[in-house]
Motif scaffolding. Structure first.
Motif, PDB file in Angstrom:
ATOM      1  N   ASN A   1       0.999  -1.226   0.079  1.00 27.90           N
ATOM      2  CA  ASN A   1      -0.016   0.025  -0.089  1.00 27.90           C
ATOM      3  C   ASN A   1       0.942   1.400   0.013  1.00 27.90           C
ATOM      4  N   LEU A   2       0.496   2.388  -0.962  1.00 25.31           N
ATOM      5  CA  LEU A   2       1.210   3.567  -0.886  1.00 25.31           C
ATOM      6  C   LEU A   2       0.313   4.461  -0.187  1.00 25.31           C
ATOM      7  N   VAL A   3       1.131   4.974   0.861  1.00 21.24           N
ATOM      8  CA  VAL A   3       0.189   5.946   1.656  1.00 21.24           C
ATOM      9  C   VAL A   3      -0.062   7.032   1.144  1.00 21.24           C
ATOM     10  N   GLY A   4      -1.530   7.193   0.886  1.00 19.78           N
ATOM     11  CA  GLY A   4      -1.660   8.554   0.457  1.00 19.78           C
ATOM     12  C   GLY A   4      -2.419   9.700   1.251  1.00 19.78           C
ATOM     13  N   ASP A   5      -2.683  10.805   1.103  1.00 21.11           N
ATOM     14  CA  ASP A   5      -3.046  11.737   1.798  1.00 21.11           C
ATOM     15  C   ASP A   5      -4.125  11.729   2.626  1.00 21.11           C
ATOM     16  N   GLY A   6      -5.212  11.122   1.990  1.00 21.60           N
ATOM     17  CA  GLY A   6      -6.717  10.823   2.324  1.00 21.60           C
ATOM     18  C   GLY A   6      -6.668   9.506   3.140  1.00 21.60           C
ATOM     19  N   GLN A   7      -5.736   8.755   3.453  1.00 25.86           N
ATOM     20  CA  GLN A   7      -5.955   7.305   3.933  1.00 25.86           C
ATOM     21  C   GLN A   7      -5.818   7.564   5.288  1.00 25.86           C
ATOM     22  N   ALA A   8      -6.379   6.700   5.972  1.00 30.86           N
ATOM     23  CA  ALA A   8      -6.451   6.385   7.459  1.00 30.86           C
ATOM     24  C   ALA A   8      -4.935   6.099   7.829  1.00 30.86           C
ATOM     25  N   SER A   9      -4.204   5.191   7.097  1.00 33.75           N
ATOM     26  CA  SER A   9      -2.939   4.829   7.150  1.00 33.75           C
ATOM     27  C   SER A   9      -1.878   6.138   7.338  1.00 33.75           C
ATOM     28  N   ALA A  10      -2.330   7.311   6.874  1.00 32.32           N
ATOM     29  CA  ALA A  10      -1.627   8.529   6.942  1.00 32.32           C
ATOM     30  C   ALA A  10      -1.374   9.265   8.142  1.00 32.32           C
ATOM     31  N   GLU A  11      -2.328   8.861   9.134  1.00 34.81           N
ATOM     32  CA  GLU A  11      -2.350   9.491  10.514  1.00 34.81           C
ATOM     33  C   GLU A  11      -1.110   9.180  11.257  1.00 34.81           C
ATOM     34  N   PRO A  12      -0.608   8.048  11.265  1.00 34.30           N
ATOM     35  CA  PRO A  12       0.702   7.637  12.157  1.00 34.30           C
ATOM     36  C   PRO A  12       1.751   8.662  11.341  1.00 34.30           C
ATOM     37  N   LEU A  13       2.035   8.746  10.404  1.00 33.32           N
ATOM     38  CA  LEU A  13       2.948   9.505   9.658  1.00 33.32           C
ATOM     39  C   LEU A  13       2.747  10.990  10.081  1.00 33.32           C
TER      40      LEU A  13
ATOM     41  N   LEU B   1       5.554  17.356   6.785  1.00 32.85           N
ATOM     42  CA  LEU B   1       5.387  16.606   5.935  1.00 32.85           C
ATOM     43  C   LEU B   1       4.293  16.443   5.144  1.00 32.85           C
ATOM     44  N   ARG B   2       4.469  16.511   3.934  1.00 31.09           N
ATOM     45  CA  ARG B   2       3.331  16.321   2.907  1.00 31.09           C
ATOM     46  C   ARG B   2       3.187  14.793   2.331  1.00 31.09           C
ATOM     47  N   LEU B   3       2.093  14.405   1.963  1.00 33.68           N
ATOM     48  CA  LEU B   3       2.037  13.151   1.484  1.00 33.68           C
ATOM     49  C   LEU B   3       1.297  13.177  -0.174  1.00 33.68           C
ATOM     50  N   PRO B   4       1.635  12.416  -1.057  1.00 29.11           N
ATOM     51  CA  PRO B   4       0.952  12.509  -2.399  1.00 29.11           C
ATOM     52  C   PRO B   4      -0.275  11.832  -2.122  1.00 29.11           C
ATOM     53  N   LEU B   5      -1.139  12.402  -3.221  1.00 27.48           N
ATOM     54  CA  LEU B   5      -2.470  11.857  -3.284  1.00 27.48           C
ATOM     55  C   LEU B   5      -2.811  10.353  -3.476  1.00 27.48           C
ATOM     56  N   GLY B   6      -1.733   9.804  -4.108  1.00 27.20           N
ATOM     57  CA  GLY B   6      -1.682   8.180  -3.956  1.00 27.20           C
ATOM     58  C   GLY B   6      -2.603   7.727  -5.027  1.00 27.20           C
TER      59      GLY B   6
ATOM     60  N   LEU C   1      -3.673   6.542  -9.106  1.00 27.67           N
ATOM     61  CA  LEU C   1      -3.193   5.499  -9.746  1.00 27.67           C
ATOM     62  C   LEU C   1      -1.835   5.465 -10.603  1.00 27.67           C
ATOM     63  N   ASN C   2      -1.562   6.697 -11.144  1.00 28.92           N
ATOM     64  CA  ASN C   2      -0.318   7.207 -11.710  1.00 28.92           C
ATOM     65  C   ASN C   2       0.590   7.211 -10.727  1.00 28.92           C
ATOM     66  N   GLU C   3       0.467   7.756  -9.513  1.00 32.99           N
ATOM     67  CA  GLU C   3       1.722   7.531  -8.401  1.00 32.99           C
ATOM     68  C   GLU C   3       1.849   6.209  -7.807  1.00 32.99           C
ATOM     69  N   GLN C   4       0.902   5.427  -8.057  1.00 33.34           N
ATOM     70  CA  GLN C   4       1.216   4.056  -7.560  1.00 33.34           C
ATOM     71  C   GLN C   4       1.976   3.363  -8.230  1.00 33.34           C
ATOM     72  N   ILE C   5       1.770   3.761  -9.606  1.00 27.64           N
ATOM     73  CA  ILE C   5       2.795   3.010 -10.737  1.00 27.64           C
ATOM     74  C   ILE C   5       4.249   3.146 -10.759  1.00 27.64           C
ATOM     75  N   VAL C   6       4.427   4.462 -10.317  1.00 28.57           N
ATOM     76  CA  VAL C   6       5.659   5.148  -9.919  1.00 28.57           C
ATOM     77  C   VAL C   6       6.376   4.787  -8.627  1.00 28.57           C
ATOM     78  N   ALA C   7       5.518   4.582  -7.531  1.00 26.35           N
ATOM     79  CA  ALA C   7       6.044   4.610  -6.235  1.00 26.35           C
ATOM     80  C   ALA C   7       6.359   3.050  -5.997  1.00 26.35           C
ATOM     81  N   THR C   8       7.083   2.360  -6.874  1.00 27.49           N
ATOM     82  CA  THR C   8       7.214   0.702  -6.708  1.00 27.49           C
ATOM     83  C   THR C   8       8.515   0.724  -5.681  1.00 27.49           C
TER      84      THR C   8
END
Length: 347
Positions: free
Chosen positions: A134-146, A157-162, A164-171
Protein backbone atom coordinates in the motif's frame (compact mmCIF):
# COMPACT_ATOMS: atom_id res chain seq x y z
CA UNK A 1 12.15 53.65 -3.16
CA UNK A 2 13.02 54.95 0.28
CA UNK A 3 13.88 52.49 3.02
CA UNK A 4 10.91 53.58 5.17
CA UNK A 5 8.48 53.19 2.27
CA UNK A 6 9.85 49.74 1.47
CA UNK A 7 9.49 48.58 5.05
CA UNK A 8 5.96 49.97 5.38
CA UNK A 9 4.54 48.27 2.31
CA UNK A 10 6.69 45.21 2.96
CA UNK A 11 5.00 44.68 6.30
CA UNK A 12 1.64 44.74 4.54
CA UNK A 13 2.67 41.76 2.42
CA UNK A 14 3.47 39.37 5.28
CA UNK A 15 0.32 37.39 4.60
CA UNK A 16 1.44 36.38 1.10
CA UNK A 17 4.68 34.46 1.52
CA UNK A 18 6.22 32.76 -1.48
CA UNK A 19 9.00 30.71 0.10
CA UNK A 20 9.08 27.00 -0.62
CA UNK A 21 9.97 26.30 3.02
CA UNK A 22 7.24 26.13 5.63
CA UNK A 23 6.93 27.95 8.92
CA UNK A 24 6.06 25.07 11.20
CA UNK A 25 3.12 25.71 13.51
CA UNK A 26 3.08 24.02 16.90
CA UNK A 27 6.84 23.67 17.06
CA UNK A 28 6.81 24.34 20.82
CA UNK A 29 3.81 22.12 21.55
CA UNK A 30 4.62 18.52 22.49
CA UNK A 31 2.31 15.55 23.08
CA UNK A 32 3.52 12.54 25.04
CA UNK A 33 1.35 9.45 25.59
CA UNK A 34 0.26 8.67 29.17
CA UNK A 35 -1.49 5.75 30.82
CA UNK A 36 -3.12 7.86 33.54
CA UNK A 37 -3.45 11.45 34.80
CA UNK A 38 -1.63 10.83 38.07
CA UNK A 39 0.91 13.43 39.23
CA UNK A 40 3.76 10.93 38.86
CA UNK A 41 2.75 10.05 35.31
CA UNK A 42 2.37 13.74 34.48
CA UNK A 43 5.87 14.55 35.78
CA UNK A 44 7.39 11.69 33.78
CA UNK A 45 5.55 12.76 30.62
CA UNK A 46 6.69 16.36 31.16
CA UNK A 47 10.31 15.23 31.27
CA UNK A 48 9.81 13.25 28.06
CA UNK A 49 8.18 16.29 26.46
CA UNK A 50 11.20 18.41 27.39
CA UNK A 51 13.55 15.85 25.84
CA UNK A 52 11.41 15.69 22.69
CA UNK A 53 11.38 19.48 22.36
CA UNK A 54 15.13 19.89 22.85
CA UNK A 55 15.81 17.19 20.28
CA UNK A 56 13.28 18.81 17.92
CA UNK A 57 15.01 22.20 18.23
CA UNK A 58 18.63 21.05 18.14
CA UNK A 59 18.77 17.70 16.36
CA UNK A 60 21.14 16.57 19.12
CA UNK A 61 20.02 13.45 21.02
CA UNK A 62 22.39 14.26 23.92
CA UNK A 63 21.50 17.93 24.31
CA UNK A 64 18.65 17.48 26.80
CA UNK A 65 20.94 15.71 29.28
CA UNK A 66 23.73 18.27 29.10
CA UNK A 67 24.88 20.18 32.21
CA UNK A 68 23.64 23.49 30.77
CA UNK A 69 20.02 22.36 31.12
CA UNK A 70 20.29 20.87 34.61
CA UNK A 71 18.13 23.60 36.17
CA UNK A 72 15.51 23.30 33.44
CA UNK A 73 15.33 19.52 33.90
CA UNK A 74 14.87 20.07 37.63
CA UNK A 75 12.04 22.57 37.06
CA UNK A 76 10.61 22.43 33.50
CA UNK A 77 7.73 24.70 34.59
CA UNK A 78 9.98 27.72 34.13
CA UNK A 79 9.71 27.37 30.34
CA UNK A 80 6.15 25.93 30.16
CA UNK A 81 3.19 28.20 29.43
CA UNK A 82 0.45 25.57 29.91
CA UNK A 83 -0.38 21.90 29.72
CA UNK A 84 -3.47 19.71 29.45
CA UNK A 85 -4.66 16.28 28.41
CA UNK A 86 -5.66 15.11 24.95
CA UNK A 87 -8.11 12.19 24.91
CA UNK A 88 -6.51 10.82 21.76
CA UNK A 89 -6.21 8.01 20.93
CA UNK A 90 -3.70 7.63 22.35
CA UNK A 91 -4.33 9.66 25.50
CA UNK A 92 -1.55 12.23 25.78
CA UNK A 93 -0.23 15.02 27.93
CA UNK A 94 -0.01 18.16 25.81
CA UNK A 95 2.71 20.55 26.94
CA UNK A 96 2.96 24.06 25.50
CA UNK A 97 6.44 25.49 25.97
CA UNK A 98 7.02 29.24 25.86
CA UNK A 99 9.13 29.94 22.75
CA UNK A 100 11.05 32.94 24.12
CA UNK A 101 11.90 31.31 27.47
CA UNK A 102 12.80 28.03 25.79
CA UNK A 103 15.10 29.59 23.20
CA UNK A 104 16.78 31.70 25.86
CA UNK A 105 17.41 28.67 28.08
CA UNK A 106 18.81 26.62 25.20
CA UNK A 107 21.09 29.40 23.98
CA UNK A 108 22.34 30.04 27.51
CA UNK A 109 23.19 26.34 27.61
CA UNK A 110 25.32 26.86 24.48
CA UNK A 111 23.06 24.79 22.24
CA UNK A 112 22.55 25.17 18.50
CA UNK A 113 18.98 25.96 17.44
CA UNK A 114 16.94 25.15 14.35
CA UNK A 115 14.22 27.75 13.71
CA UNK A 116 10.59 27.20 12.77
CA UNK A 117 11.19 27.78 9.04
CA UNK A 118 11.97 24.28 7.82
CA UNK A 119 12.15 22.45 4.47
CA UNK A 120 8.87 20.90 3.39
CA UNK A 121 9.15 17.16 2.78
CA UNK A 122 7.11 15.07 0.36
CA UNK A 123 6.94 11.53 1.71
CA UNK A 124 6.53 8.53 -0.59
CA UNK A 125 5.76 5.72 1.86
CA UNK A 126 5.16 2.16 0.62
CA UNK A 127 4.10 -0.43 3.21
CA UNK A 128 4.33 -4.19 2.59
CA UNK A 129 2.41 -6.39 5.03
CA UNK A 130 0.56 -9.70 5.06
CA UNK A 131 -2.44 -7.81 3.68
CA UNK A 132 -0.54 -6.61 0.62
CA UNK A 133 1.34 -3.52 -0.56
CA UNK A 134 0.00 0.00 0.00
CA UNK A 135 1.21 3.47 -0.98
CA UNK A 136 0.16 5.79 1.83
CA UNK A 137 -1.91 8.60 0.33
CA UNK A 138 -2.94 11.90 1.83
CA UNK A 139 -6.57 10.93 2.43
CA UNK A 140 -5.98 7.47 3.89
CA UNK A 141 -6.34 6.44 7.52
CA UNK A 142 -2.82 4.98 7.30
CA UNK A 143 -1.51 8.54 6.87
CA UNK A 144 -2.37 9.50 10.45
CA UNK A 145 0.64 7.78 12.12
CA UNK A 146 2.92 9.55 9.65
CA UNK A 147 1.40 12.96 10.35
CA UNK A 148 1.58 12.36 14.10
CA UNK A 149 5.24 11.35 13.83
CA UNK A 150 6.05 14.40 11.69
CA UNK A 151 4.50 16.72 14.26
CA UNK A 152 6.32 14.92 17.06
CA UNK A 153 9.67 15.35 15.33
CA UNK A 154 9.08 18.89 14.09
CA UNK A 155 8.98 18.30 10.34
CA UNK A 156 6.53 19.68 7.75
CA UNK A 157 5.52 16.47 5.98
CA UNK A 158 3.31 16.30 2.91
CA UNK A 159 1.92 13.13 1.36
CA UNK A 160 1.01 12.45 -2.28
CA UNK A 161 -2.59 11.81 -3.29
CA UNK A 162 -1.78 8.18 -4.04
CA UNK A 163 -3.69 8.03 -7.32
CA UNK A 164 -3.17 5.30 -9.91
CA UNK A 165 -0.37 7.11 -11.74
CA UNK A 166 1.53 7.63 -8.49
CA UNK A 167 1.07 4.01 -7.47
CA UNK A 168 2.66 2.97 -10.74
CA UNK A 169 5.70 5.17 -9.99
CA UNK A 170 6.06 4.43 -6.26
CA UNK A 171 7.35 0.88 -6.62
CA UNK A 172 9.84 -0.79 -4.30
CA UNK A 173 12.71 -0.54 -6.86
CA UNK A 174 12.09 3.20 -7.31
CA UNK A 175 11.83 3.85 -3.58
CA UNK A 176 15.00 1.92 -2.79
CA UNK A 177 16.92 3.03 -5.88
CA UNK A 178 19.74 5.56 -5.86
CA UNK A 179 18.23 7.55 -8.75
CA UNK A 180 15.38 9.85 -7.59
CA UNK A 181 14.41 10.88 -11.15
CA UNK A 182 11.15 8.86 -11.40
CA UNK A 183 9.92 10.15 -8.04
CA UNK A 184 11.10 13.71 -8.72
CA UNK A 185 8.97 13.92 -11.84
CA UNK A 186 5.89 12.70 -9.96
CA UNK A 187 6.66 15.10 -7.09
CA UNK A 188 6.85 18.30 -9.11
CA UNK A 189 3.17 19.23 -8.66
CA UNK A 190 3.54 19.24 -4.87
CA UNK A 191 6.29 21.88 -4.74
CA UNK A 192 8.14 20.41 -1.73
CA UNK A 193 11.77 21.16 -0.85
CA UNK A 194 12.84 17.61 -0.02
CA UNK A 195 11.90 14.15 -1.25
CA UNK A 196 11.60 11.25 1.21
CA UNK A 197 11.25 7.67 -0.05
CA UNK A 198 10.39 4.95 2.47
CA UNK A 199 9.87 1.24 1.87
CA UNK A 200 8.45 -0.40 4.99
CA UNK A 201 8.02 -4.14 5.54
CA UNK A 202 6.32 -6.20 8.23
CA UNK A 203 8.17 -9.38 9.17
CA UNK A 204 7.34 -11.58 12.14
CA UNK A 205 5.20 -8.95 13.82
CA UNK A 206 7.97 -6.30 13.59
CA UNK A 207 8.38 -3.45 11.12
CA UNK A 208 11.52 -2.29 9.40
CA UNK A 209 12.10 0.36 6.76
CA UNK A 210 14.71 1.60 4.34
CA UNK A 211 14.57 5.33 3.73
CA UNK A 212 16.23 7.80 1.39
CA UNK A 213 16.10 11.60 1.54
CA UNK A 214 17.03 14.07 -1.21
CA UNK A 215 17.35 17.79 -0.53
CA UNK A 216 18.84 19.58 -3.52
CA UNK A 217 21.99 17.72 -4.50
CA UNK A 218 22.45 16.16 -1.07
CA UNK A 219 21.30 12.66 -0.18
CA UNK A 220 20.81 10.82 3.11
CA UNK A 221 19.70 7.25 3.78
CA UNK A 222 19.25 4.75 6.56
CA UNK A 223 17.41 1.76 8.02
CA UNK A 224 15.15 1.74 11.09
CA UNK A 225 12.88 -0.65 12.99
CA UNK A 226 9.68 -0.29 15.00
CA UNK A 227 7.15 -2.38 16.88
CA UNK A 228 4.27 -0.98 14.80
CA UNK A 229 3.65 1.54 12.02
CA UNK A 230 3.48 4.46 14.45
CA UNK A 231 6.82 3.61 16.06
CA UNK A 232 8.35 3.01 12.65
CA UNK A 233 7.17 6.38 11.32
CA UNK A 234 8.55 8.11 14.41
CA UNK A 235 11.91 6.36 13.96
CA UNK A 236 12.13 7.37 10.29
CA UNK A 237 11.28 11.01 10.91
CA UNK A 238 13.57 11.20 13.92
CA UNK A 239 16.44 9.99 11.74
CA UNK A 240 15.53 12.48 9.01
CA UNK A 241 15.35 15.33 11.52
CA UNK A 242 18.77 14.51 12.93
CA UNK A 243 20.29 14.46 9.43
CA UNK A 244 18.68 17.77 8.42
CA UNK A 245 19.24 19.78 11.60
CA UNK A 246 23.05 20.22 11.27
CA UNK A 247 22.51 22.02 7.95
CA UNK A 248 20.24 24.68 9.44
CA UNK A 249 21.06 25.15 13.12
CA UNK A 250 22.60 28.43 14.30
CA UNK A 251 25.62 27.60 16.44
CA UNK A 252 26.48 29.96 19.33
CA UNK A 253 30.12 30.98 19.30
CA UNK A 254 30.72 29.47 15.87
CA UNK A 255 28.63 31.71 13.65
CA UNK A 256 30.16 34.94 12.43
CA UNK A 257 28.62 38.32 11.74
CA UNK A 258 28.54 39.22 8.06
CA UNK A 259 26.67 41.19 5.43
CA UNK A 260 24.23 39.44 3.12
CA UNK A 261 23.06 41.05 -0.11
CA UNK A 262 20.01 39.83 -2.05
CA UNK A 263 19.05 41.14 -5.49
CA UNK A 264 15.77 40.90 -7.39
CA UNK A 265 13.64 41.90 -4.39
CA UNK A 266 9.95 42.78 -4.44
CA UNK A 267 7.40 43.08 -1.66
CA UNK A 268 6.38 39.42 -1.44
CA UNK A 269 10.00 38.34 -1.52
CA UNK A 270 10.84 40.82 1.23
CA UNK A 271 8.34 39.15 3.57
CA UNK A 272 9.52 35.66 2.66
CA UNK A 273 13.19 36.55 3.09
CA UNK A 274 12.49 38.04 6.51
CA UNK A 275 11.06 34.73 7.73
CA UNK A 276 13.94 32.74 6.26
CA UNK A 277 16.50 34.91 8.04
CA UNK A 278 14.83 34.92 11.47
CA UNK A 279 17.22 32.27 12.92
CA UNK A 280 20.18 34.48 11.99
CA UNK A 281 19.10 37.62 13.86
CA UNK A 282 18.94 39.56 10.59
CA UNK A 283 19.14 43.36 10.80
CA UNK A 284 18.24 45.40 7.75
CA UNK A 285 21.11 47.68 6.68
CA UNK A 286 20.02 49.21 3.37
CA UNK A 287 17.68 49.02 0.40
CA UNK A 288 18.74 50.26 -3.04
CA UNK A 289 16.23 49.62 -5.82
CA UNK A 290 15.63 45.87 -5.85
CA UNK A 291 18.74 45.17 -3.79
CA UNK A 292 18.64 44.66 -0.02
CA UNK A 293 21.47 44.21 2.49
CA UNK A 294 21.16 42.51 5.89
CA UNK A 295 23.60 42.06 8.73
CA UNK A 296 23.29 38.44 9.85
CA UNK A 297 24.89 36.04 12.34
CA UNK A 298 25.61 32.67 10.77
CA UNK A 299 28.14 30.70 8.81
CA UNK A 300 28.18 30.83 5.03
CA UNK A 301 27.18 27.15 4.88
CA UNK A 302 24.15 27.70 7.11
CA UNK A 303 23.01 30.71 5.09
CA UNK A 304 23.42 28.86 1.80
CA UNK A 305 21.34 25.95 3.11
CA UNK A 306 18.59 28.25 4.40
CA UNK A 307 18.39 30.42 1.29
CA UNK A 308 18.31 27.37 -0.96
CA UNK A 309 14.85 26.66 0.48
CA UNK A 310 13.57 29.71 -1.39
CA UNK A 311 15.50 28.73 -4.55
CA UNK A 312 17.82 31.74 -4.34
CA UNK A 313 20.96 31.58 -6.48
CA UNK A 314 24.35 32.65 -5.17
CA UNK A 315 26.13 35.33 -7.20
CA UNK A 316 29.85 34.72 -7.74
CA UNK A 317 31.97 37.59 -6.48
CA UNK A 318 33.14 38.56 -9.95
CA UNK A 319 29.57 39.01 -11.22
CA UNK A 320 28.14 40.92 -8.28
CA UNK A 321 28.48 44.40 -9.77
CA UNK A 322 27.45 43.58 -13.33
CA UNK A 323 23.92 42.25 -12.77
CA UNK A 324 21.03 44.55 -13.75
CA UNK A 325 18.37 45.56 -11.23
CA UNK A 326 14.92 44.00 -11.65
CA UNK A 327 11.78 43.49 -9.61
CA UNK A 328 10.88 46.79 -7.91
CA UNK A 329 8.95 49.31 -9.94
CA UNK A 330 11.08 52.31 -10.79
CA UNK A 331 14.44 50.57 -10.35
CA UNK A 332 17.05 51.06 -13.05
CA UNK A 333 19.77 48.75 -14.34
CA UNK A 334 22.56 50.97 -13.05
CA UNK A 335 25.70 49.61 -11.46
CA UNK A 336 25.35 49.56 -7.69
CA UNK A 337 28.13 50.67 -5.35
CA UNK A 338 29.79 47.86 -3.43
CA UNK A 339 27.71 47.00 -0.35
CA UNK A 340 30.61 45.23 1.35
CA UNK A 341 28.57 42.01 1.53
CA UNK A 342 30.45 38.75 1.99
CA UNK A 343 27.57 36.74 0.44
CA UNK A 344 25.38 37.76 -2.48
CA UNK A 345 22.26 36.04 -3.81
CA UNK A 346 19.54 36.76 -6.32
CA UNK A 347 15.99 35.49 -6.88
Amino acid sequence: MRLGQFLFVGCLSLASLVSHAETLNGLYQVREPVSSQSPQERDQATQRALETLVLRLTGDAKAAQGPGLAEVRKDPQQIISQYGYDAGPPESLQVDFDPASTDRALRQAGLSLWGSNRPSILGWWLSDSTEGSNLVGDGQASAEPLRRAAQHRGLPLRLPLGDLNEQIVATAPNLEGADPAPLREASERYGADALLAVHAREEGGQWQAKWRLWLGDQKEQGTVQGADTGALADAVLLAVSQRLAPRFVTRPGVSSEQLLEVQGMNLERYASLGHLLEPFGAQLRSVDGDRIVYRVNGSAEQLRAQLSLAKLQEIPAGQAQSLPATGVEGSTPAAFPDSGAQLRFRW
